[in-house]
Design an enzyme around this catalytic site. Structure first.
Site, PDB file in Angstrom:
ATOM      1  N   HIS A   8       0.825  -1.215   0.000  1.00 35.43           N
ATOM      2  CA  HIS A   8       0.000   0.000   0.000  1.00 35.43           C
ATOM      3  C   HIS A   8       0.856   1.262   0.000  1.00 35.43           C
ATOM      4  O   HIS A   8       2.006   1.263   0.446  1.00 35.43           O
ATOM      5  CB  HIS A   8      -0.932   0.012   1.215  1.00 35.43           C
ATOM      6  CG  HIS A   8      -0.218   0.072   2.530  1.00 35.43           C
ATOM      7  ND1 HIS A   8       0.316   1.235   3.040  1.00 35.43           N
ATOM      8  CD2 HIS A   8       0.067  -0.891   3.434  1.00 35.43           C
ATOM      9  CE1 HIS A   8       0.883   0.995   4.205  1.00 35.43           C
ATOM     10  NE2 HIS A   8       0.754  -0.294   4.470  1.00 35.43           N
ATOM     11  N   GLU A  86      -1.559  -6.652   7.698  1.00 34.36           N
ATOM     12  CA  GLU A  86      -0.214  -6.416   8.201  1.00 34.36           C
ATOM     13  C   GLU A  86       0.056  -7.300   9.413  1.00 34.36           C
ATOM     14  O   GLU A  86      -0.878  -7.782  10.072  1.00 34.36           O
ATOM     15  CB  GLU A  86      -0.069  -4.927   8.570  1.00 34.36           C
ATOM     16  CG  GLU A  86       1.264  -4.507   9.169  1.00 34.36           C
ATOM     17  CD  GLU A  86       2.443  -4.774   8.258  1.00 34.36           C
ATOM     18  OE1 GLU A  86       2.776  -5.960   8.066  1.00 34.36           O
ATOM     19  OE2 GLU A  86       3.040  -3.806   7.754  1.00 34.36           O
TER      20      GLU A  86
END
EC number: 5.4.2.11
Length: 251
Positions: A8, A86
């Protein structure tokens, strides 16, 4: 056969140099631009996709949206899974990396960030940062007495959830001929890179994945890795990777 991975774009907590983990923070304007640029680079290189995967976290979801806008492929099917989230940073989430390095030492922060099997201190039950009571995860149930969702994770723990998801859900789609794009996070993608490239625990510590830059893997028909390259300006890619490496230093 190809696979494209994108970390990202820069998030608000990347900009503030905070441990983020599963905290659901937005992209910065710079992060949005990085995502748009990643999409443009893919479009200019002639890439197209059939299927996309991302996490439950908005910084990855919005990065994927910007990439698909640039490709004029917003209609593509997207599969979201918490298993691509994550790495969970436990009680470090929300702390400033530089201040944490000053308090505990750069080496300790490096171990927390880049070691393979050392997890940060865990969250405690009832902490507002725990995913167990958050709406995003209401469909994820506990398995027996052991909660599926983590209170903290090492990279080893992250590998243990990412790799089976890839092998069971994503790889079969690739083998069937689907062109796959994965937009996720620094550590969930490092977990996947370790698996794809057969990196050992020391090698993976040195991997710094730049934000918003497409990483292309190429495979033979038997899934033997035969190529790897980043798309984009070489100097820019190196600068973004170095910025990731510099996080967690005391000055």
């Amino acid at each position: 056969m190809k696979l494209v991975l994108i970390r990202h774009g820069e998030s608000e907590w990347n900009r503030l140099n905070l441990f983020t983990g599963w905290t659901d923070v937005p992209l910065t304007p710079r992060g949005e631009s990085e995502a748009q640029e990643g999409g443009r680079v893919l479009q200019e290189a002639g890439f197209d996709f059939d299927l996309c995967y991302t996490s439950f976290l908005k910084r990855a979801i919005r990065t994927l949206n910007f990439v698909l806008q640039a490709l004029d492929r917003e209609w593509l099917p997207v599969h979201k899974s918490w298993k691509l989230n994550e790495r969970h940073y436990g009680d470090l989430q929300g702390l400033n990396k530089t201040e944490t390095a000053q308090k505990y030492g750069e080496q300790q922060v490096r171990v927390w960030r880049r070691s393979f099997d050392v997890a940060p201190p865990p969250l405690t039950v009832g902490d507002a940062r725990c995913p167990h009571t958050q709406a995003s995860y209401r469909g994820v149930c506990a398995s027996g007495r052991t909660p599926v969702l983590p209170f903290t994770e090492s990279l080893k723990d992250t590998v243990a959830r990412v790799v089976p998801y890839f092998e069971e859900e994503i790889k079969p789609q690739m083998i069937s001929g689907q062109r796959v794009l994965i937009v996720a996070h620094g550590n969930s993608l490092r977990a996947l890179m370790k698996h794809i490239e057969s990196l050992d625990e020391t090698q993976i510590m040195e991997v710094n994945l730049p934000t918003g830059v497409p990483l292309v893997y190429e495979f033979e028909a038997d899934f033997t890795l035969c190529g790897k390259r980043f798309l984009g300006n070489e100097a820019d890619v190196a600068a973004r990777a170095q910025a990731v490496a510099d996080q967690g230093k005391s000055n």
